[in-house]
Design a protein around this motif. Structure first.
Motif, PDB file in Angstrom:
ATOM      1  N   GLY A 114       0.826  -1.202   0.000  1.00  0.00           N
ATOM      2  CA  GLY A 114       0.000   0.000   0.000  1.00  0.00           C
ATOM      3  C   GLY A 114       0.864   1.257   0.000  1.00  0.00           C
ATOM      4  O   GLY A 114       0.568   2.229  -0.702  1.00  0.00           O
ATOM      5  N   SER A 115       1.930   1.236   0.800  1.00  0.00           N
ATOM      6  CA  SER A 115       2.805   2.422   0.865  1.00  0.00           C
ATOM      7  C   SER A 115       3.372   2.734  -0.515  1.00  0.00           C
ATOM      8  O   SER A 115       3.427   3.900  -0.927  1.00  0.00           O
ATOM      9  CB  SER A 115       3.954   2.177   1.848  1.00  0.00           C
ATOM     10  OG  SER A 115       3.457   1.967   3.146  1.00  0.00           O
ATOM     11  N   ASP A 254      -7.519   6.302  -1.727  1.00  0.00           N
ATOM     12  CA  ASP A 254      -6.657   5.264  -1.187  1.00  0.00           C
ATOM     13  C   ASP A 254      -7.559   4.121  -0.718  1.00  0.00           C
ATOM     14  O   ASP A 254      -8.180   4.200   0.353  1.00  0.00           O
ATOM     15  CB  ASP A 254      -5.803   5.816  -0.047  1.00  0.00           C
ATOM     16  CG  ASP A 254      -4.785   4.797   0.447  1.00  0.00           C
ATOM     17  OD1 ASP A 254      -4.948   3.595   0.135  1.00  0.00           O
ATOM     18  OD2 ASP A 254      -3.841   5.202   1.148  1.00  0.00           O
ATOM     19  N   ARG A 407      -8.246  -5.436  16.463  1.00  0.00           N
ATOM     20  CA  ARG A 407      -7.201  -4.420  16.315  1.00  0.00           C
ATOM     21  C   ARG A 407      -7.619  -3.226  17.129  1.00  0.00           C
ATOM     22  O   ARG A 407      -8.814  -2.915  17.206  1.00  0.00           O
ATOM     23  CB  ARG A 407      -7.104  -3.934  14.859  1.00  0.00           C
ATOM     24  CG  ARG A 407      -6.265  -4.752  13.942  1.00  0.00           C
ATOM     25  CD  ARG A 407      -4.788  -4.657  14.158  1.00  0.00           C
ATOM     26  NE  ARG A 407      -4.177  -3.382  13.848  1.00  0.00           N
ATOM     27  CZ  ARG A 407      -2.943  -3.056  14.237  1.00  0.00           C
ATOM     28  NH1 ARG A 407      -2.223  -3.893  14.957  1.00  0.00           N
ATOM     29  NH2 ARG A 407      -2.431  -1.893  13.887  1.00  0.00           N
TER      30      ARG A 407
HETATM   31  N1  PXG Z   1      -3.059   3.167   2.707  1.00  0.00           N
HETATM   32  C1  PXG Z   1      -4.018   2.761   3.558  1.00  0.00           C
HETATM   33  C2  PXG Z   1      -5.376   3.377   3.478  1.00  0.00           C
HETATM   34  C3  PXG Z   1      -3.734   1.771   4.487  1.00  0.00           C
HETATM   35  O1  PXG Z   1      -4.681   1.383   5.346  1.00  0.00           O
HETATM   36  C4  PXG Z   1      -1.492   1.670   3.613  1.00  0.00           C
HETATM   37  C5  PXG Z   1      -1.827   2.642   2.717  1.00  0.00           C
HETATM   38  C6  PXG Z   1      -0.112   1.121   3.594  1.00  0.00           C
HETATM   39  O2  PXG Z   1      -0.084  -0.198   3.187  1.00  0.00           O
HETATM   40  P1  PXG Z   1       1.217  -1.121   3.463  1.00  0.00           P
HETATM   41  O3  PXG Z   1       0.925  -2.335   2.622  1.00  0.00           O
HETATM   42  O4  PXG Z   1       2.408  -0.376   3.007  1.00  0.00           O
HETATM   43  O5  PXG Z   1       1.229  -1.404   4.939  1.00  0.00           O
HETATM   44  C7  PXG Z   1      -2.452   1.202   4.523  1.00  0.00           C
HETATM   45  C8  PXG Z   1      -2.069   0.138   5.502  1.00  0.00           C
HETATM   46  C9  PXG Z   1      -4.443  -1.116  10.990  1.00  0.00           C
HETATM   47  C10 PXG Z   1      -3.422  -1.264   9.902  1.00  0.00           C
HETATM   48  O6  PXG Z   1      -4.414  -1.864  11.942  1.00  0.00           O
HETATM   49  C11 PXG Z   1      -3.645  -0.639   8.708  1.00  0.00           C
HETATM   50  C12 PXG Z   1      -2.698  -0.730   7.700  1.00  0.00           C
HETATM   51  C13 PXG Z   1      -1.544  -1.471   7.887  1.00  0.00           C
HETATM   52  C14 PXG Z   1      -1.340  -2.118   9.097  1.00  0.00           C
HETATM   53  C15 PXG Z   1      -2.285  -2.017  10.117  1.00  0.00           C
HETATM   54  O7  PXG Z   1      -5.324  -0.264  10.899  1.00  0.00           O
HETATM   55  N2  PXG Z   1      -2.965  -0.046   6.542  1.00  0.00           N
END
Ligand code: PXG
Length: 441
Positions: A114-115, A254, A407
């Motif tokens: 996602g990042s 997003d 969570r």
């Molecule tokens: N955008 C959004 C909207 C997200 O929720 C990312 C980008 C980043 O994704 P990566 O794959 O780089 O982690 C996220 C990630 C939680 C939680 O508990 C949410 C995320 C990751 C880990 C925990 O809310 N979202």
């Protein structure tokens, strides 16, 4: 298979992400298996997955089509160079993904998380204006309490103080909309809150401040997940789209969390009937099995780059693992699973049961709000005076002991179970949370 010994010695080396490392290592919580709706712990217990891993295992765990696709792919083609070369599954996957999105979102750029999807979309937006000769449009607008991953672009447009304050001056030329969370007007909303569409007008204030000619894009989560499930007020997203259109600003959704069925439609784009120019995804794209992300972009954005001599690279961006063959195989197996089991719309079928079950917690000790949309729920707790986050974290620990994975973020419990959840498991989740909350200080 024998399990590794769990001595404090061999827990030391791994610096865990977004974790209270010292607390964890004193009393580790380790999963060693998973199937369907349940994790298996190192001490042999089944734990109901109330969070789809980290919002990613939308089809539940150990799904045979995905496992087999990955196994086959590794044996057949383990890796193919991502630049100036290709392999068939990446094209097949992009075509199948774009068929899930409304027109004109019909091009797909692959990333690994996602990042990375967020960084890719932000760069695409700025470069889009530049290739069209509008290079002064470099400013990016995010939102308070937004989460867009952890890389520099993402934390700059993001609005989570603890993710930003340690890391210097971040990207320049970024501003933020206010978040839309307003318990004084919208507590205990089922689905979208009635009040708050006017928060979108804040974009006009930012446009007046900076001038539209300097603004490249606005990025928002259609439903903010990480900061505790902030659901857009009715009319809010449509109004953001209108304002962006009036001022030549790209709109980025997003959808890392809302993508792949979480709201009861394949994407939030369809659920809210608002079409942005770019959409970031990850997580559910492979059911969490292999890291992968994707950015969807509109035909207009894509076409703007397809100019100049044909032997030249059009977009100087990409990753070694963009469209990795094994990730593509996992994603294709995932799409098959979603389609065969109707999972991309299952949250809509469960909506009434889910909402009733969650809202039955109203009046439970410490609860100050409950909200839900699709198969997402949030239970907001009154913080312990002077010790924010502690009550929710204690609820997380107790729920885990009681066999349920939840969570927490701040003093909010966020729920996002796999889309295969059965009603009896919804009851288990909610009943356990009730017992835990009643027993907490
Ligand atoms: N955008 C959004 C909207 C997200 O929720 C990312 C980008 C980043 O994704 P990566 O794959 O780089 O982690 C996220 C990630 C939680 C939680 O508990 C949410 C995320 C990751 C880990 C925990 O809310 N979202």
């Amino acid at each position: 298979m024998s399990q590794p010994a769990l001595t404090s010695n061999n827990l030391d080396a791994f610096w865990m992400p977004f974790t209270a490392n010292r607390q964890f290592k004193k009393n580790p919580r380790l999963f060693v298996g998973a199937e369907g709706m349940y994790y298996k712990t190192a001490d042999g217990r089944d734990v109901l997955d109330g969070t789809a891993g980290l919002w990613c295992c939308n089809a539940g765990h150990a799904r045979p089509r995905i496992t087999e696709a990955v196994q086959r792919q590794i044996a057949e083609l383990d890796y193919a160079p991502a630049f100036q070369m290709g392999h068939p599954h990446a094209f097949e996957l992009a075509a199948r993904l774009s068929a899930l999105m409304p027109s004109p979102l019909d091009h797909v750029f692959f990333t690994n998380s996602g990042s990375e999807s967020v960084e890719t979309a932000l760069k695409m937006a700025i470069a889009y204006h530049r290739v069209r000769g509008d290079g002064a449009r470099t400013r990016l607008i995010g939102r308070e309490r937004g989460y867009h991953g952890v890389n520099f672009g993402g934390i700059s447009v993001g609005g989570i103080v603890s993710n930003r304050k340690m890391f210097g001056t971040l990207l320049g030329g970024v501003d933020h909309l206010p978040h839309t969370h307003d318990l004084s007007r919208n507590a205990y909303s089922r689905g979208q809150p009635e009040s708050g569409a006017e928060y979108a007008e804040e974009l006009i204030r930012l446009i007046q401040l900076h001038d539209a000619s300097t603004i490249a894009a606005v990025i928002v989560e259609p439903v903010a997940g990480s900061t505790g499930v902030l659901i857009p007020p009715k009319g809010y997203l449509k109004r953001l789209r209108e304002i962006c259109d009036q001022h030549g600003i790209l709109l980025i959704f997003d959808e890392v969390i809302t993508g792949f069925g979480r709201l009861g439609s394949p994407f939030a784009v369809e659920h809210f009937d608002v079409t942005p120019d770019l959409v970031t995804t990850a997580k559910g794209i492979t059911n969490g099995v292999i890291p992968m992300g994707a950015v969807f972009c509109s035909r207009d954005v894509h076409e703007a780059f397809m100019t100049g001599p044909e032997h030249l690279i059009e977009f100087f961006h990409g990753y070694t693992y963009s469209g990795h063959p094994v990730a593509c195989a996992a994603a294709l197996g995932t799409l098959d699973t979603y389609e065969e089991e109707g999972l991309l719309t299952r949250a809509a079928e469960l909506d009434g049961y889910w909402a009733d079950a969650l809202h039955s917690l109203r009046g439970t000790r410490h609860v100050i709000d409950i909200r839900n949309i699709g198969l997402i729920g949030a239970i907001e707790l009154e913080p312990i005076a002077g010790e924010p986050t502690k009550r929710a974290f204690n609820a997380f620990l107790k729920a885990y002991e009681a066999g349920v994975l939840i969570r927490t973020t701040g003093d909010i419990i966020a729920l996002s179970p796999p889309l295969i959840i059965e009603t009896a498991q919804i009851d288990q989740l909610v009943d356990t949370i009730k017992t835990v909350l009643e027993s907490l200080d």
